[in-house]
Write an enzyme that holds these catalytic residues in place. Structure first.
Site, PDB file in Angstrom:
ATOM      1  N   ASN A  15       6.575   9.141 -16.131  1.00  0.00           N
ATOM      2  CA  ASN A  15       6.182   8.375 -14.935  1.00  0.00           C
ATOM      3  C   ASN A  15       5.604   7.003 -15.295  1.00  0.00           C
ATOM      4  OD1 ASN A  15       6.751  10.666 -13.267  1.00  0.00           O
ATOM      5  ND2 ASN A  15       4.808  11.547 -13.925  1.00  0.00           N
ATOM      6  N   HIS A  75       1.581  17.618  -2.866  1.00  0.00           N
ATOM      7  CA  HIS A  75       1.349  18.069  -4.244  1.00  0.00           C
ATOM      8  C   HIS A  75       0.411  19.292  -4.320  1.00  0.00           C
ATOM      9  CE1 HIS A  75      -0.199  17.520  -8.473  1.00  0.00           C
ATOM     10  NE2 HIS A  75       1.090  17.283  -8.648  1.00  0.00           N
ATOM     11  N   GLU A 102       1.962  11.952   1.259  1.00  0.00           N
ATOM     12  CA  GLU A 102       2.064  11.130   0.044  1.00  0.00           C
ATOM     13  C   GLU A 102       2.836   9.862   0.369  1.00  0.00           C
ATOM     14  OE1 GLU A 102       3.795  13.484  -3.140  1.00  0.00           O
ATOM     15  OE2 GLU A 102       2.366  15.087  -2.802  1.00  0.00           O
ATOM     16  N   SER A 142       6.641  13.313  -5.115  1.00  0.00           N
ATOM     17  CA  SER A 142       6.806  13.405  -6.569  1.00  0.00           C
ATOM     18  C   SER A 142       8.101  14.082  -6.996  1.00  0.00           C
ATOM     19  CB  SER A 142       5.625  14.144  -7.188  1.00  0.00           C
ATOM     20  OG  SER A 142       5.483  15.421  -6.606  1.00  0.00           O
ATOM     21  N   ASP A 166      -1.916  10.364  -0.537  1.00  0.00           N
ATOM     22  CA  ASP A 166      -1.874  10.434  -1.991  1.00  0.00           C
ATOM     23  C   ASP A 166      -0.826   9.408  -2.452  1.00  0.00           C
ATOM     24  OD1 ASP A 166      -1.421  10.974  -4.627  1.00  0.00           O
ATOM     25  OD2 ASP A 166      -1.147  13.129  -4.390  1.00  0.00           O
ATOM     26  N   HIS A 223       2.404   8.105  -6.816  1.00  0.00           N
ATOM     27  CA  HIS A 223       3.669   7.546  -7.319  1.00  0.00           C
ATOM     28  C   HIS A 223       4.032   6.211  -6.673  1.00  0.00           C
ATOM     29  CE1 HIS A 223       4.734  11.022  -9.762  1.00  0.00           C
ATOM     30  NE2 HIS A 223       4.161  11.736  -8.812  1.00  0.00           N
ATOM     31  N   LYS A 276       0.448   6.999 -13.931  1.00  0.00           N
ATOM     32  CA  LYS A 276       1.869   6.797 -13.622  1.00  0.00           C
ATOM     33  C   LYS A 276       2.192   5.310 -13.850  1.00  0.00           C
ATOM     34  CE  LYS A 276       1.361  10.963 -11.108  1.00  0.00           C
ATOM     35  NZ  LYS A 276       1.270  11.959 -12.119  1.00  0.00           N
TER      36      LYS A 276
HETATM   37  C1  PLP Z   1       1.787  13.391  -5.904  1.00  0.00           C
HETATM   38  C2  PLP Z   1       0.870  13.656  -7.053  1.00  0.00           C
HETATM   39  N1  PLP Z   1      -0.445  13.629  -6.830  1.00  0.00           N
HETATM   40  C3  PLP Z   1      -1.318  13.869  -7.826  1.00  0.00           C
HETATM   41  C4  PLP Z   1      -0.899  14.134  -9.107  1.00  0.00           C
HETATM   42  C5  PLP Z   1      -1.890  14.395 -10.188  1.00  0.00           C
HETATM   43  O1  PLP Z   1      -2.137  13.225 -10.906  1.00  0.00           O
HETATM   44  P1  PLP Z   1      -2.583  13.304 -12.434  1.00  0.00           P
HETATM   45  O2  PLP Z   1      -1.348  13.453 -13.242  1.00  0.00           O
HETATM   46  O3  PLP Z   1      -3.316  12.033 -12.676  1.00  0.00           O
HETATM   47  O4  PLP Z   1      -3.480  14.504 -12.546  1.00  0.00           O
HETATM   48  C6  PLP Z   1       0.463  14.152  -9.393  1.00  0.00           C
HETATM   49  C7  PLP Z   1       0.923  14.443 -10.775  1.00  0.00           C
HETATM   50  O5  PLP Z   1       2.020  14.534 -11.140  1.00  0.00           O
HETATM   51  C8  PLP Z   1       1.385  13.912  -8.339  1.00  0.00           C
HETATM   52  O6  PLP Z   1       2.700  13.942  -8.557  1.00  0.00           O
END
Ligand code: PLP
Length: 364
Positions: A28, A114, A154, A158, A183, A186, A210
């Site tokens: 990412n 997520h 989001e 993801s 969130d 990404h 990311k």
């Molecule tokens: C949409 C989403 N939120 C939160 C996270 C978590 O982030 P981190 O990798 O910093 O723990 C991810 C991780 O892949 C994600 O895809």
């Protein structure tokens, strides 16, 4: 059992790009910052100035000038009043959801949010209701049924890589007096418009692992929300603060993206090129305009086997299996980065096309 179903999760040792024989389309690091000279130097400078470790919880003595500077920079960039930093996006989402909500609340979430969001809501005891993915009518029905609630989504999903209709969802939230939490893991720093999400989100979660190529996350919101979280979020209170060197690197990464916007342009050129070539080759893509480009395979074993065959041809891609994604939609998760050369994208699509033809026994 897990092994026979192609579900056993394993860790592979990864090597830096220059030491690996594989071209990596699985990470990412959308802007190619993780191995950059600039951030390597920033890590050294941050550690020299502020220390490698924060040594304590932010509420004891782990909150340094490096953390304050990054929080202020994030607020200036997004227009939110206040910020607080976490060691990861998982921790930020879990803390936010489990602290903000109680059993008396109803939270309305997109079907594909997520795991960290779901885990946090479940931990809070709040009632969780889900709307169909990116479906405005489904969201509106739930908002009408549960007014004065909270909607969570989001910016960029993801696993599918598609974007939420944030402006339309925000309008619906306003009509039903609901708050909107987004969130932005990404989405953050993948476009030149750093306020794209903050213009509509009441609370925004950004991550640094990311597009910024480093580590950590932040919750951005009104001062009163952040004050409440600082005083009550157990993940924050009972854990060693994000390393100040990492906070300094995230700060430097944001400055670098602002100074080198051509990284964002290169990312979007690469996304464009991949989509064009994949469409010409009739690969089964999900409609996505982001760096995340899933190619649907179907079946856990088939997906894993295709990823392994690609590795033999020199490409590393993610094999995303059920239950992470719904059964039948198991996929290769291909991610584009500013660091990819156009030639590498041409080679990947040719390899994919050949393998999919070989696997199906007919032209895709
Ligand atoms: C949409 C989403 N939120 C939160 C996270 C978590 O982030 P981190 O990798 O910093 O723990 C991810 C991780 O892949 C994600 O895809």
């Amino acid at each position: 059992m897990q092994q026979s179903q192609g579900l056993l999760r394993q860790r592979d040792v990864c090597h830096r790009a220059e030491n690996s024989s594989l071209i990596d389309f699985s990470h990412n690091d959308y802007l190619g910052l993780a191995n950059s000279i600039e951030l390597t130097q920033a890590l050294f400078d941050g550690a020299t100035t502020y220390g490698v470790g924060s040594k304590a919880s932010p509420l004891v003595s782990g909150y340094s000038a490096a953390h304050v500077d990054l929080e202020q920079q994030l607020c200036r960039l997004t227009g939110h009043q206040a910020a607080m930093l976490f060691c990861s996006g998982y921790s930020a989402n879990s803390a936010l959801m489990s602290t903000l909500f109680t059993q008396a609340d109803t939270v309305i979430a997109d079907k594909l949010v997520h795991a960290s969001i779901i885990d946090g809501i479940q931990h809070s005891g709040a009632k969780l209701v889900r709307f169909l993915h990116n479906d405005l009518s489904s969201a509106e029905r739930l908002l009408a049924k549960h007014p004065n609630s909270v909607l969570v989504t989001e910016s960029v999903f993801s696993m599918d890589g598609d974007k939420a209709p944030l402006a339309e969802l925000s309008l619906l939230c306003k009509q039903h007096n609901a708050l909107m939490i987004v969130d932005d893991a990404h989405g953050f720093a993948t476009s030149r418009d750093f306020e794209a999400t903050s213009r509509v989100a009441d609370v925004q979660v950004v991550t640094f692992g990311k597009a910024l190529g480093c580590q950590g996350a932040a919750v951005l919101a009104k001062q009163s929300v952040i004050n409440y979280l600082v005083a009550n979020a157990r993940h924050y209170i009972y854990s060693t603060a994000l390393s100040p060197a990492n906070a300094y690197v995230a700060h430097s990464a944001i400055k670098l993206v602002q100074q080198q916007p051509e990284r964002i342009t290169r990312l979007h050129d690469n996304i464009h090129l991949f989509k064009e070539l994949a469409q010409q080759s009739q690969l089964p893509l999900i409609a996505s305009l982001s760096a995340i480009q899933p190619v649907i395979v179907g079946g856990n074993e088939q997906t894993l086997s295709l990823a392994n065959m690609l590795a033999k041809l020199g490409f590393k891609v993610g094999a995303i299996r059920s239950p992470t994604v719904p059964k039948g939609s198991e996929r290769l998760r291909i991610t584009l980065s500013a660091s990819h050369q156009p030639q590498q994208i041409h080679q990947l699509v040719s390899a994919l096309k050949k393998l999919m033809i070989d696997c199906s026994g007919e032209k895709v």
